[in-house]
Structures are given as C-alpha cells and as structure tokens.
Design a protein around this motif. Structure first.
Motif, mmCIF file in Angstrom:
data_model
loop_
_atom_site.group_PDB
_atom_site.id
_atom_site.type_symbol
_atom_site.label_atom_id
_atom_site.label_comp_id
_atom_site.label_asym_id
_atom_site.label_seq_id
_atom_site.Cartn_x
_atom_site.Cartn_y
_atom_site.Cartn_z
ATOM 1 N N ARG A 39 1.652 5.891 -7.712
ATOM 2 C CA ARG A 39 0.441 6.533 -7.180
ATOM 3 C C ARG A 39 -0.769 6.182 -8.041
ATOM 4 O O ARG A 39 -1.875 5.965 -7.530
ATOM 5 C CB ARG A 39 0.631 8.044 -7.108
ATOM 6 N N ILE A 73 7.259 7.706 -9.561
ATOM 7 C CA ILE A 73 6.397 8.011 -8.413
ATOM 8 C C ILE A 73 4.949 8.156 -8.863
ATOM 9 O O ILE A 73 4.023 7.637 -8.229
ATOM 10 C CB ILE A 73 6.892 9.274 -7.694
ATOM 11 N N ASP A 74 4.736 8.851 -9.973
ATOM 12 C CA ASP A 74 3.381 9.031 -10.498
ATOM 13 C C ASP A 74 2.739 7.694 -10.864
ATOM 14 O O ASP A 74 1.544 7.474 -10.619
ATOM 15 C CB ASP A 74 3.397 9.945 -11.723
ATOM 16 N N ARG A 91 0.811 -1.216 0.000
ATOM 17 C CA ARG A 91 0.000 0.000 0.000
ATOM 18 C C ARG A 91 0.845 1.266 0.000
ATOM 19 O O ARG A 91 0.402 2.303 -0.488
ATOM 20 C CB ARG A 91 -0.943 -0.003 1.211
ATOM 21 N N VAL A 92 2.062 1.184 0.569
ATOM 22 C CA VAL A 92 2.898 2.377 0.686
ATOM 23 C C VAL A 92 4.329 2.053 0.289
ATOM 24 O O VAL A 92 4.898 1.058 0.740
ATOM 25 C CB VAL A 92 2.882 2.941 2.128
ATOM 26 N N ARG A 149 -1.023 3.270 -4.828
ATOM 27 C CA ARG A 149 -0.099 3.220 -3.701
ATOM 28 C C ARG A 149 0.190 4.636 -3.202
ATOM 29 O O ARG A 149 0.267 5.575 -3.988
ATOM 30 C CB ARG A 149 1.220 2.559 -4.112
ATOM 31 N N GLN A 150 0.383 4.748 -1.902
ATOM 32 C CA GLN A 150 0.874 6.007 -1.350
ATOM 33 C C GLN A 150 2.403 6.020 -1.429
ATOM 34 O O GLN A 150 3.045 4.974 -1.419
ATOM 35 C CB GLN A 150 0.466 6.161 0.112
ATOM 36 N N VAL A 151 2.959 7.208 -1.496
ATOM 37 C CA VAL A 151 4.407 7.383 -1.459
ATOM 38 C C VAL A 151 4.732 8.280 -0.278
ATOM 39 O O VAL A 151 4.132 9.342 -0.097
ATOM 40 C CB VAL A 151 4.939 8.011 -2.762
ATOM 41 N N SER A 192 2.989 17.481 -4.062
ATOM 42 C CA SER A 192 1.688 16.887 -4.364
ATOM 43 C C SER A 192 1.758 15.378 -4.538
ATOM 44 O O SER A 192 0.726 14.711 -4.679
ATOM 45 C CB SER A 192 1.104 17.517 -5.636
ATOM 46 N N ARG A 193 2.958 14.838 -4.535
ATOM 47 C CA ARG A 193 3.136 13.415 -4.797
ATOM 48 C C ARG A 193 3.358 12.596 -3.533
ATOM 49 O O ARG A 193 3.192 11.375 -3.556
ATOM 50 C CB ARG A 193 4.332 13.218 -5.743
ATOM 51 N N VAL A 194 3.768 13.242 -2.463
ATOM 52 C CA VAL A 194 4.127 12.541 -1.221
ATOM 53 C C VAL A 194 3.067 12.794 -0.166
ATOM 54 O O VAL A 194 2.700 13.946 0.102
ATOM 55 C CB VAL A 194 5.511 13.014 -0.732
ATOM 56 N N SER A 195 2.567 11.722 0.436
ATOM 57 C CA SER A 195 1.488 11.871 1.415
ATOM 58 C C SER A 195 1.993 12.160 2.825
ATOM 59 O O SER A 195 1.245 12.669 3.654
ATOM 60 C CB SER A 195 0.617 10.617 1.436
#
Length: 233
Positions: free
Chosen positions: A98, A94-95, A4-5, A102-104, A127-130
């Motif tokens: 996501r 990364i995109d 998930r991450v 999946r979370q990053v 905006s890409r990292v939670s």
C-alpha cells in the motif's frame, strides 16, 4: 505499465487455516451427532466453497443446520485466537504494498458471513483492504474465471494491472482464465510446485511476506516487456 492492485485469497494465503478448519468442522459435526470426516477428505476439497465441500466431506448433511452450528464453533475458536489470525509479517507486507501506491483487495470462496469478522472496523484488514469480493458479491465461484467480473468492472482495471495471489490450482485456473497474472503461495506446504503444472504461474512464493519482492519483480518484468515491444514497433 504498473501493477495497481494485488488481489488476495484468504485461506492458506494470508492466514494458515486448513488444520484448524478441519478441527472446527469436525467439532460442528460432533455437535450434530455426525461421524467425523477424515483429514484426507478435508484436504482434497480444501479451497472449495464450504457448503459445496461439506457435501463431499459429510454426505447427506443438513447444510442449513451445519451452517448454524459451524458459525457458533468458528467464533468460539476465533475468540480464543486460534483462527484467522494475521501475522505481523503478513500485515507488514500488505502495508508495504500500500505504501508503494498499490491497492489490496480480497477475492475468496468464503461467504459474506465467513468474512464479515475480518472487515469490521476494528479488524486489522479493515483499513488495509479497499474491496472484498466473496460468494455473496460475485455471480460465480473459483475456479470459474468469471469470479473476477465484478472486481474488474467495478474497479475499471485491466487484468494486466492486477496480480492474484492464491494457494490452489483452482485459484490459478480462475486467474488464468481472466488473464490476471497468478502468484502461488506455498506457505501452507499443502501444495507443491508440480501441482500447478499446466497452469500459467507468474511466480511462486514460499511465504506470503515474499509477495512484496515478487510483485516488484513482476512489475519490472512487465515494464521490460512493454519497452521491448515498443522498440520493435
């Protein structure tokens, strides 16, 4: 079971910084009137929190003064586009993760001051990292596996639902101790596979962009293991 991450280290994982960091730190030492460090001293302590590493790289240094000078030099290099520049292939990877649901997250040995420019609203990672976990947000530092305590507690995730991607044996040690699968990124060419002997490494990637396929492979492997266990039961 699913991953998930995907948790990422920063230096020499998503950005290649050792060489330019060596120059930045020596520029700061010169401004302080101190002798330069050797490249070997820098490489031997690469991956440590900066304040800890500098005690080895320049014994007797005034860390408070160094911090102020380093910050000035660092942002001069950053403004010139010489440090912490994320490549388009890395951002695309990364995109893609996501897009797969999946979370990053980021988990680094940097301090808050050293990562704040990466997370400002206009930065590519923002905006890409939670979530971002740094030295000022965790009670422990790598290689202590408790560095993941806050991430796991705040996210509610199980270790098996995460993957940690890093570039040093210290990264591997932390992930191993926390029960999180570890993927070693060898893109910097500062480390070799044999340096991870004795650690559990779920996979090696030659470039960070390879992480997309590697995570999919690991997820398939994990699902197959769970299915086999259910069949045995």
């Amino acid at each position: 079971m699913s991953i998930r991450v995907v948790v990422l280290d920063v230096d020499d994982t998503i950005v290649l910084n050792e060489g330019v960091s060596f120059k930045i730190e020596n520029d700061a030492l010169q401004l302080m009137g101190r002798p330069p460090m050797s490249r070997n001293a820098h490489m031997m302590t690469w991956g440590m929190p900066l304040v800890d590493a500098m005690e080895h790289r320049s014994p007797g240094i005034d860390l408070e003064q160094f911090g102020a000078v380093f910050r000035e030099v660092f942002f001069r290099y950053h403004a010139a586009g010489l440090v912490d520049m994320l490549s388009q292939p890395n951002l695309a990877a990364i995109d893609t993760m996501r897009g797969e649901g999946r979370q990053v997250m980021i988990l680094t040995s940097r301090s808050a001051i050293e990562v704040e420019h990466l997370m400002v609203e206009t930065a590519p990672l923002a905006s890409r990292v939670s979530a971002t976990y740094h030295l000022d947000r965790t009670r422990y530092a790598k290689p202590d596996p408790r560095v993941f305590d806050e991430l796991l507690a705040e996210s509610g995730l199980r270790p098996a639902e995460c993957v940690y991607v890093g570039d040093t044996p210290g990264d591997a040690a932390a992930a191993n101790g926390a029960g999180i699968p570890f993927v070693a990124c060898l893109e910097s060419e500062l480390r070799s596979r044999d340096q991870f002997a004795g650690y559990r490494v779920a996979g090696f990637i030659e470039t960070f962009a390879d992480i997309v396929a590697e995570v999919s492979r690991l997820e398939g492997q994990l699902s197959a293991t769970v299915t086999h266990s259910d069949q045995i039961a």
